[in-house]
Motif scaffolding. Structure first.
Motif, PDB file in Angstrom:
ATOM      1  N   MET A 180       0.844  -1.190   0.000  1.00  0.00           N
ATOM      2  CA  MET A 180       0.000   0.000   0.000  1.00  0.00           C
ATOM      3  C   MET A 180       0.880   1.241   0.000  1.00  0.00           C
ATOM      4  O   MET A 180       1.972   1.236   0.565  1.00  0.00           O
ATOM      5  CB  MET A 180      -0.873   0.064   1.263  1.00  0.00           C
ATOM      6  N   ALA A 184      -2.680   5.590   1.482  1.00  0.00           N
ATOM      7  CA  ALA A 184      -3.805   4.713   1.823  1.00  0.00           C
ATOM      8  C   ALA A 184      -4.158   4.812   3.302  1.00  0.00           C
ATOM      9  O   ALA A 184      -5.215   4.344   3.723  1.00  0.00           O
ATOM     10  CB  ALA A 184      -3.470   3.261   1.480  1.00  0.00           C
ATOM     11  N   ASP A 375     -10.266   6.607   2.137  1.00  0.00           N
ATOM     12  CA  ASP A 375      -9.803   5.368   1.492  1.00  0.00           C
ATOM     13  C   ASP A 375      -9.861   5.427  -0.028  1.00  0.00           C
ATOM     14  O   ASP A 375      -9.457   4.478  -0.703  1.00  0.00           O
ATOM     15  CB  ASP A 375     -10.634   4.178   1.990  1.00  0.00           C
ATOM     16  N   ARG A 378      -6.548   4.741  -2.053  1.00  0.00           N
ATOM     17  CA  ARG A 378      -6.185   3.332  -2.138  1.00  0.00           C
ATOM     18  C   ARG A 378      -7.131   2.611  -3.096  1.00  0.00           C
ATOM     19  O   ARG A 378      -6.698   1.760  -3.889  1.00  0.00           O
ATOM     20  CB  ARG A 378      -6.238   2.701  -0.740  1.00  0.00           C
TER      21      ARG A 378
END
Length: 453
Positions: A180, A184, A375, A378
């Motif tokens: 990630m 994120a 979020d 991400r």
């Protein structure tokens, strides 16, 4: 025994209320009763939206109830730090009183609390009253893993004790999970450091209650996030959780919406050629400044194809003078899943909220990704780099997504047959999960067996 009576407690924003309502309606189909707890403000919006359509009597199996969030009527509820502080200081005692009132007034006793992961304090209330609990993550499994592993992220030096990334770059929660980006870490890309610290503190408090949950459920599927789900064995995928449009009761279909849906867009879509329309929707929270709004509007003129653009009623931006909009339709709110499944839709320009992603994947529609916060960054990387069913819009040196960038990426997306093919393959995979014998369908069965035991 009597059928289970579930008390469901979503975080008070549209993107969390929606999947909770979809889950509730699925539970009702299996004989459960639901007490759906909104904040007073959310409840008022839902009732106002429903009130314009028809009576609530046919939805008696889902009882809408509410408690205060502790803020004043004119307070800014988009200030998430302030909202989280107020929720945790006000709502637990109010929820306890609500449950006691339900029991005292002869209603069926609450047999289980289904709490939003970011309303985790509700399970503390449940423990105090001897009621079992379920955690519900309305975001991706990856985001649940991120929150679940906060202590490990601090220990490994990825974030500090206030939740801020210590270095920029990539990290892995587990060797078997995809890497990630530090962007994120969604609680650190919301507003300002003061607000972000408050959100992180609230989040840590909520996640401390995960041990009180017998089950943790998530609106995803095994095929979408296999490595993440293998790392969090407690997490049960039950997605995609979708609204039913087969229901003839308009209220039951629209229950939980903060805004009244404009169904005229379906008639308009019926008049458009197959796979021709760009659907543009940024969810319930995204706020544009005037420059971004102008570029988007002028980009829609530039693409020279029909578009359906959701501009919420709370939008404060003015349309630019040069904007023609002659090829498009602008509405305040849509029945989104119905729109995405319409044959005239070519692709989806989205903020990449998880609900929108699940609905887009279920509909087999490619994405143009323009994340706003939390979020969504991400989710964009996941759509573009892992699933490969979309393209991201890039900002220029001034941080602006230009009209030319919108046109360039849309042209690329609509001419890429591989993306279209992958989107349709994923659609079939996702749909199979909720068919009889599918992974999510089996998990719902396990959940119901436990609830009824």
């Amino acid at each position: 025994m009597k059928n289970p009576n579930l008390l469901v407690v979503p975080f008070p924003v549209q993107g969390h209320v929606n999947p909770f309502m979809n889950f509730s309606q699925k539970m009702v189909e299996h004989g459960c009763k639901i007490s759906f707890v909104n904040t007073d403000v959310s409840h008022k919006r839902v009732m106002s939206s429903v009130g314009k359509q028809e009576s609530l009597e046919e939805s008696a199996t889902i009882k809408l109830v509410s408690i205060p969030d502790g803020l004043e009527a004119d307070d800014d509820r988009s200030d998430l730090g302030k909202l989280c502080d107020s929720i945790v200081s006000t709502m637990p005692s109010m929820l306890e009183k609500l449950i006691e009132d339900i029991h005292v007034n002869g209603g069926d006793r609450i047999t289980c609390i289904v709490a939003d992961v970011i309303m985790g304090w509700a399970l503390e209330v449940g423990r105090k009253l001897g009621i079992k609990g379920i955690f519900f993550c309305t975001a991706s499994a990856a985001m649940f893993a991120l929150k679940y592993n906060i202590p490990k992220l601090i220990q490994d030096g990825i974030i500090d004790s206030n939740g801020f990334p210590i270095t920029k770059g990539t990290f892995q929660i587990s060797p078997s999970m995809p890497s990630m980006e530090t962007e994120a870490i969604w609680w650190s890309n919301v507003y300002n450091p003061t607000t972000e610290k408050k959100i992180f503190k609230y989040l840590v408090h909520c996640m401390q209650n995960s041990n009180l949950a017998k089950w943790c459920i998530c609106n995803t599927t095994y095929e979408l996030e296999p490595s993440t789900l293998s790392c969090v064995p407690k997490l049960l995928p039950v997605g995609p959780l979708l609204r039913s449009y087969d229901n003839t009761n308009v209220t039951a279909r629209s229950l939980g919406q903060f805004w009244e849906e404009d169904h005229s867009c379906i008639d308009w879509l019926n008049q458009q050629p197959r796979s021709s329309v760009l659907y543009v929707a940024f969810g319930s929270f995204t706020l544009f400044d005037q420059n971004r709004f102008n570029e988007l509007a002028l980009g829609l003129d530039l693409i020279n194809r029909p578009f359906l653009w959701v501009v919420r009623q709370d939008n404060k931006m003015a349309f630019p003078n040069e904007f023609l909009g002659s090829k498009g339709k602008i509405v305040g709110w849509t029945p989104q899943l119905k729109v995405l499944n319409h044959p005239s839709i070519a692709c989806f320009l989205s903020h990449c909220g998880w609900n929108s992603i699940i609905e887009g994947l279920y509909s087999g529609v490619p994405f143009l990704c323009w994340p706003y916060f939390t979020d969504q960054f991400r989710n964009r990387n996941y759509i573009c780099n892992e699933l490969k069913v979309g393209l991201g819009l890039n900002s220029d040196e001034n941080g602006l997504v230009s009209r030319w960038e919108i046109k360039k990426k849309l042209d690329r997306l609509t001419s890429d047959e591989q993306i279209r093919t992958r989107s349709l393959e994923l659609k079939e995979t996702v749909m199979n999960n909720i068919a009889e014998g599918g992974g999510s369908s089996e998990n719902v069965g396990r959940l119901l067996s436990w609830l009824k035991s």
